[in-house]
Design a protein around this motif. Structure first.
Motif, PDB file in Angstrom:
ATOM      1  N   PRO A 218       0.828  -1.212   0.000  1.00 48.08           N
ATOM      2  CA  PRO A 218       0.000   0.000   0.000  1.00 48.08           C
ATOM      3  C   PRO A 218       0.856   1.254   0.000  1.00 48.08           C
ATOM      4  N   GLU A 219       0.468   2.206  -0.799  1.00 48.38           N
ATOM      5  CA  GLU A 219       1.211   3.459  -0.872  1.00 48.38           C
ATOM      6  C   GLU A 219       0.676   4.430   0.170  1.00 48.38           C
ATOM      7  N   PRO A 220       1.561   5.053   0.948  1.00 52.07           N
ATOM      8  CA  PRO A 220       1.099   5.974   1.994  1.00 52.07           C
ATOM      9  C   PRO A 220       0.437   7.211   1.401  1.00 52.07           C
TER      10      PRO A 220
ATOM     11  N   SER B  41      -1.812  19.041   3.166  1.00 52.00           N
ATOM     12  CA  SER B  41      -0.745  19.999   3.428  1.00 52.00           C
ATOM     13  C   SER B  41       0.528  19.640   2.679  1.00 52.00           C
ATOM     14  N   ALA B  42       0.946  18.373   2.809  1.00 52.88           N
ATOM     15  CA  ALA B  42       2.159  17.935   2.117  1.00 52.88           C
ATOM     16  C   ALA B  42       1.978  17.984   0.608  1.00 52.88           C
ATOM     17  N   TYR B  43       0.772  17.667   0.148  1.00 56.16           N
ATOM     18  CA  TYR B  43       0.514  17.699  -1.289  1.00 56.16           C
ATOM     19  C   TYR B  43       0.662  19.126  -1.833  1.00 56.16           C
TER      20      TYR B  43
ATOM     21  N   THR C  41       8.717  16.855   0.865  1.00 61.00           N
ATOM     22  CA  THR C  41       8.244  16.593   2.229  1.00 61.00           C
ATOM     23  C   THR C  41       8.564  15.155   2.615  1.00 61.00           C
ATOM     24  N   GLU C  42       8.485  14.883   3.913  1.00 58.15           N
ATOM     25  CA  GLU C  42       8.751  13.528   4.396  1.00 58.15           C
ATOM     26  C   GLU C  42       7.705  12.547   3.866  1.00 58.15           C
TER      27      GLU C  42
ATOM     28  N   ALA D 187       8.342   9.312   1.380  1.00 58.56           N
ATOM     29  CA  ALA D 187       7.869   7.960   1.693  1.00 58.56           C
ATOM     30  C   ALA D 187       6.979   7.422   0.567  1.00 58.56           C
ATOM     31  N   PHE D 188       6.162   8.293   0.014  1.00 55.17           N
ATOM     32  CA  PHE D 188       5.297   7.885  -1.080  1.00 55.17           C
ATOM     33  C   PHE D 188       6.109   7.489  -2.311  1.00 55.17           C
TER      34      PHE D 188
END
Length: 396
Positions: free
Chosen positions: A231-233, A238-240, A249-250, A254-255
């Motif tokens: 699964p993709e986080p 906000s991060a988008y 962004t962190e 991760a994505f």
């Protein structure tokens, strides 16, 4: 490919959030938060194509006004960590048109939420997915207190049951698949986890392999490869927004890392599938060639055996007799047949030279044994003569 997504979360005051602000953002409107004394204006937000409030029949009319509804929720909740609303986020099938998606969403919300006594604030967004296609989805904010008269009563704790969320997930998959079927689409969604779906696809491929259904096996094998991903986080709003401005962004990192691992896993899966298919075809070709050669050898062996049997039977049917040397031709033929067929033939019993002649029986030894035991001697003619002479001498 149709995508399944349904998540539930609670909007809580403990995180400094406001139900009024959340409703304004999701509906793309402007609302004033009386408790905070702030105005939340998202009227310039793009991508909101529909919003409405759906309420039970016994709900007062003022609850169908978004501003009054959520300010009343903020007023009735006194705790600093109060749970204000429950939000359901779900992906709408992009394979359906806008009207069909809205009809699907309304039916689901009416049955699963409004029918239980909740008030639902529905907002439909249409964004753009990473693949460049549309990404229609819906946000449904739900009240958490039961309705009493003209206001809210106590919170209904039964709405927090985990089994209820499981039922919502299953119901959304069922409703969406029925809508896709009515629209004549072959795509389907599945509410189960990737691991469960992958295991089922592998079992179906195995059953198809055992029944020699090559096309069906290949279809399930492809599904196994497609489901072999993690699964993709979720990046989050906000991060988008920061990522869109070019700020790493962190969550974005991760994505992207999960995407890279999935791409590598997919490539390896496709290569393994191609190799298995190639090995299977080569194996089948080898078996077919071996069967053909064995069939040819068997035909040749059967032909040779037929010729041998015909020759043997021809010799059997010839007139039988004795040859010039007096040997029995029948016996010689039997021996030849036995040699050909790999059998043993008993040699004819030869008659002994003295057969039929009776052998003189020896004297019975019984009298001699009795005489020996009693201390007697055998009475021969000589002994009887000697005895008579002795008798005459006595008489004289």
């Amino acid at each position: 490919m149709a995508i399944y997504h349904l998540s539930a979360k609670v909007i809580s005051r403990a995180g400094g959030r406001s139900s009024v602000a959340a409703a304004a953002y999701r509906s793309g409107g402007r609302l004033r938060d009386a408790r905070q004394g702030r105005e939340h204006d998202y009227s310039r937000k793009g991508g909101v194509v529909h919003s409405e409030i759906m309420a039970p029949a016994n709900a007062p009319e003022w609850m169908r006004d978004r501003d009054q509804l959520w300010n009343a929720v903020e007023a009735v909740e006194k705790r600093r960590d109060a749970q204000l609303a429950r939000e359901i986020e779900l992906a709408l099938p992009r394979e359906l048109d806008r009207e069909s998606r809205l009809e699907l969403l309304r039916g689901f919300v009416e049955r699963e939420f409004v029918g239980r006594g909740m008030i639902a604030d529905v907002a439909v967004h249409e964004g753009k997915a990473r693949d460049g296609h549309g990404q229609p989805h819906a946000h449904v904010m739900l009240s958490m207190r039961e309705l009493i008269g003209e206001g809210f009563g106590k919170k209904d704790r039964s709405w927090n049951a985990p089994d209820l969320l499981v039922g919502w997930r299953e119901a959304w998959a069922r409703d969406a698949n029925r809508a896709l079927e009515r629209a004549g689409r072959s795509e389907r969604i599945d509410h189960r986890s990737l691991d469960v779906q992958r295991a089922e696809a592998a079992r179906q491929a195995e059953r198809a392999r055992e029944s020699r259904q090559d096309d069906l096996e290949l279809e399930h094998e492809k599904k196994v490869v497609e489901l072999s991903r993690e699964p993709e986080p979720k990046i989050g709003p906000s991060a988008y927004a920061q990522e869109k401005r070019g700020i790493a962004t962190e969550r974005g990192d991760a994505f992207r890392a999960a995407q890279a691992r999935n791409a590598q896993r997919q490539e390896m899966g496709w290569r393994q599938l191609e190799l298995r298919l190639e090995l299977r075809e080569r194996g089948r070709a080898f078996v077919a060639s071996a069967r053909e050669r064995l069939g040819q050898l068997w035909e040749r062996a059967e032909g040779a055996m037929s010729r041998i049997k015909e020759r043997v039977m021809g010799e059997v049917e010839r007139p039988q007799g004795r040859d010039g040397d007096g040997r029995d031709e029948r016996g010689d033929l039997d021996q030849r047949r036995a040699a050909v067929l790999g059998r043993e033939v008993a040699a004819p019993e030869q008659q002994r030279p003295n057969a039929g002649q009776e052998r003189a029986a020896p004297e019975a030894p019984d009298q001699d044994r009795r005489n020996a035991i009693l201390g007697r001697h055998r009475d021969t003619g000589q002994e009887r003569g000697s005895g008579r002479d002795r008798d005459r001498d006595r008489e004289r």
